[in-house]
Design an enzyme around this catalytic site. Structure first.
Site, PDB file in Angstrom:
ATOM      1  N   ARG A   1       0.826  -1.208   0.000  1.00 14.20           N
ATOM      2  CA  ARG A   1       0.000   0.000   0.000  1.00 14.20           C
ATOM      3  C   ARG A   1       0.853   1.247   0.000  1.00 14.20           C
ATOM      4  O   ARG A   1       1.872   1.319   0.683  1.00 14.20           O
ATOM      5  CB  ARG A   1      -0.834   0.061   1.286  1.00 14.20           C
ATOM      6  CG  ARG A   1      -2.167  -0.617   1.214  1.00 14.20           C
ATOM      7  CD  ARG A   1      -2.927  -0.336   2.503  1.00 14.20           C
ATOM      8  NE  ARG A   1      -3.009   1.098   2.748  1.00 14.20           N
ATOM      9  CZ  ARG A   1      -3.140   1.650   3.949  1.00 14.20           C
ATOM     10  NH1 ARG A   1      -3.183   0.913   5.021  1.00 14.20           N
ATOM     11  NH2 ARG A   1      -3.213   2.967   4.072  1.00 14.20           N
ATOM     12  N   HIS A   2       0.409   2.280  -0.720  1.00 13.87           N
ATOM     13  CA  HIS A   2       1.033   3.591  -0.548  1.00 13.87           C
ATOM     14  C   HIS A   2       0.658   4.097   0.838  1.00 13.87           C
ATOM     15  O   HIS A   2      -0.487   3.975   1.251  1.00 13.87           O
ATOM     16  CB  HIS A   2       0.527   4.563  -1.618  1.00 13.87           C
ATOM     17  CG  HIS A   2       1.339   5.822  -1.683  1.00 13.87           C
ATOM     18  ND1 HIS A   2       1.254   6.815  -0.731  1.00 13.87           N
ATOM     19  CD2 HIS A   2       2.270   6.247  -2.559  1.00 13.87           C
ATOM     20  CE1 HIS A   2       2.087   7.788  -1.037  1.00 13.87           C
ATOM     21  NE2 HIS A   2       2.717   7.466  -2.141  1.00 13.87           N
ATOM     22  N   PRO A   3       1.609   4.691   1.572  1.00 14.35           N
ATOM     23  CA  PRO A   3       1.287   5.054   2.959  1.00 14.35           C
ATOM     24  C   PRO A   3       0.266   6.178   3.102  1.00 14.35           C
ATOM     25  O   PRO A   3      -0.413   6.260   4.125  1.00 14.35           O
ATOM     26  CB  PRO A   3       2.642   5.477   3.539  1.00 14.35           C
ATOM     27  CG  PRO A   3       3.506   5.774   2.361  1.00 14.35           C
ATOM     28  CD  PRO A   3       3.016   4.896   1.247  1.00 14.35           C
TER      29      PRO A   3
ATOM     30  N   PHE B   1      -4.512   2.740  -3.561  1.00 17.68           N
ATOM     31  CA  PHE B   1      -3.208   2.790  -4.225  1.00 17.68           C
ATOM     32  C   PHE B   1      -2.460   1.569  -3.722  1.00 17.68           C
ATOM     33  O   PHE B   1      -1.566   1.671  -2.891  1.00 17.68           O
ATOM     34  CB  PHE B   1      -2.508   4.080  -3.798  1.00 17.68           C
ATOM     35  CG  PHE B   1      -1.456   4.611  -4.760  1.00 17.68           C
ATOM     36  CD1 PHE B   1      -1.706   5.740  -5.525  1.00 17.68           C
ATOM     37  CD2 PHE B   1      -0.217   4.000  -4.886  1.00 17.68           C
ATOM     38  CE1 PHE B   1      -0.739   6.254  -6.393  1.00 17.68           C
ATOM     39  CE2 PHE B   1       0.745   4.507  -5.755  1.00 17.68           C
ATOM     40  CZ  PHE B   1       0.480   5.641  -6.508  1.00 17.68           C
TER      41      PHE B   1
END
Lengths: 383, 383
Positions: B227-229, B234
């Protein structure tokens, strides 16, 4: 001594990360970067967290020291300003989808005819050629498609994203190299060039080892957790108080490691060569941890360091930002707010160069359109 | 049109990966790279797997197109040759531990006095300054210590290594940028500069987001799997036949995604803004997968692509090397053997540039000392 890129003007139409990372480096090396943003909203990352005093620290991290002007490139008055800037710029950077610049009348062919010295740097998801040139992309899409995620993560589990945005950043770095090479060339030829970097291409370009293995063996490598795929011992080990890395990359270092750990393995056929150690890496890890679990990682890092064996702790980002060696290298800098006071911290410039200087503060990131007056005056002065 | 770095001679003392990666890029851009290796053994990577026809494909991947001469820099005769090369070179690259070049009489101060136009590029584990300047390092040591491993991997599991050797490669790329900037500068000043890049510094420099979060919130981010933080959705999603990525980086893309998936979430307060979606990312993932599990990833990638939403498959390296867009961009090239026949495949040059050409073959990597005669003749011609 001036900075190496003093006097070079970059007209920067890029936003988010890949392009702005490129122009950040050029700015740190002394270039005059004019960030051209769309009116009202500006760069998307102005709205990205984290925020400090109502401003995006993310935006400021990448855009410190640049100048901002908001221009509507479909409006006549703003186009006139933009064209005066083009006539004065050394480099234009853009990260629109392929075709957008052409539709605005600013494609490479038009610009090169009118401004033959101008260097044109483009970064996009998939590049300006090929069947999917016009598809949009983000960092994780190219990390996934380009192969780096398939070799990152634990064996037999789902692949993970590289925590750093290497899909963007590596592409921005290749763009920077291309632009700089074009500047070297232009000094001799007087002619600009177009540089076209794709985020997807850039991902494959950093897989030197995995591509070689796949090509020669026919089998793509998978993720190996925290192990190097073809060197051993070269992975994480548990000490009494946490994880650390030992990277014994050749036979000499392995022999030194055996001495330092008092482990009689150097003459053992299972560990006598690097290929043998890779074959028996799981056993080797357990034999080493049976020793290292007994003492702290600081103990082992000091002991291995004295023996010349590369090792080090696994640090989180807060620990890295306090690391004495990183601080001694000015790699943590204060980004100023518009009042000249330290607002937050960012990574410093990793390119240390004689005569460049290595300041520990960075000028504030620009407000949207905040330098319009200064930029217009600069154009006036240039005539 | 000549290549941008035509006529630039690089004297390359580096080995393994960071330095040779830098000189590979310079070579691809047209520079004449003379690889100076120690006699008998040469670059360590000549012994690294995988092998093809008894030669290291790993070595050849990074060193194709360069010339090799073996020199013992402690022997008088070889030193004389080396000094004739220094007088003709534009750039010297080295990756010894700090102090080694000085002990051989080839430190920056000496060289700059004698060859003021020469640019000196150094890459080392920790840099030429600071308390730990002389410690050795390898890729994984700086990945671990610099923080990138701490944000790569799955939540609540041990950190993993980035599958690509970003500890080396990113440092080599920063070195390349520094050297190119110094070449731009030298065209105007006539003076060389020293460039000093540390692998550890370079790791912090690619953590733009994590450093900003740590500085502003006081809390370092951890690994977030795929995951994008700070953006959602995303991350990876399961389709009927495998994993793919959806990267909907803003509200407009999220609304389009809801339409494409026929998911009535765009007006739901839990998903109305990016911060809300990040907060509820686990729930959002399940709601999306409840739809995507029903069809293949090719179906979804085509459908999302038509709607302008960035998405793509997770590919292993073999799949990436067959990807039509990657092939259309000449990003998979044949490296030739010494008989001029394709020996194996490597990644192409990601810096596409007008007038550079973009060949799909690469000259063979040099045998150790294989170009001694040619290099000595070149010196003779130069007088």
């Amino acid at each position: 001594m001036t900075k190496p890129l003093a006097g070079i003007t970059i007209l920067d139409l890029t936003h988010v990360l890949a392009g702005p990372y490129c122009s950040m480096t050029l700015c740190d090396l002394g270039a005059h970067v004019i960030k051209v943003e769309r009116p009202v909203i500006g760069d998307d990352t102005r709205a990205f967290p984290p925020f400090t005093k109502g401003k995006s620290a993310y935006f400021a991290t990448i855009n410190h020291g640049k100048k901002s002007i908001a221009l509507d490139l479909k409006a006549e008055g703003d186009r006139a300003i933009f064209e005066r800037l083009l006539a004065r710029a050394d480099v234009i950077l853009e990260n629109y989808r392929p075709g957008v610049m052409e539709r605005m009348g600013y494609g490479w062919d038009d610009l090169h005819t009118q401004y033959p010295r101008l260097i044109y740097g483009a970064v996009s998801g998939f590049g300006h050629t090929g069947p999917e040139a016009k598809r949009p992309a983000y960092d994780m899409v190219v990390q996934a498609r380009g192969g780096v995620m398939s070799i990152t993560g634990e064996k037999d589990r789902e692949p993970v994203r590289v925590g750093a945005s290497v899909g963007d950043i590596v592409a921005g770095m290749f763009l920077c190299q291309g632009v700089l090479a074009a500047l070297v060339d232009r000094e001799r030829t007087g002619q600009g060039r177009k540089v076209d970097v794709a985020m997807l291409d850039s991902q494959l370009a950093i897989l030197e080892h995995a591509v070689a293995i796949t090509s020669v063996t026919g089998t793509p490598p998978g993720p190996t957790g925290a192990r190097h795929p073809s060197i051993a011992p070269f992975e994480t080990f548990h000490a009494a108080d946490g994880l650390f890395v030992i990277a014994a990359g050749n036979d000499v270092l392995f022999e030194k490691l055996c001495v330092a750990l008092n482990l009689p393995l150097a003459d053992d056929a299972r560990f006598a060569t690097n290929p043998a150690r890779v074959e028996n890496a799981r056993l080797l890890k357990r034999l080493i941890e049976a020793v290292t679990l007994d003492k702290t990682r600081a103990h082992w890092i000091a002991k291995l360091g004295a023996a010349g064996i590369p090792s080090g702790p696994i640090q989180n980002v807060a620990q890295a930002m306090r690391d004495p060696q990183i601080l001694a290298r000015n790699m943590v800098v204060d980004v100023l707010d518009r009042n000249g006071r330290p607002a937050f911290k960012a990574a410093g410039n990793p390119i240390k160069m004689s005569g460049l200087g290595d300041p520990t503060v960075r000028a504030a990131a620009p407000d949207l359109d905040g330098d319009r007056g200064e930029i217009l005056r600069w154009l006036e002065e240039k005539g």
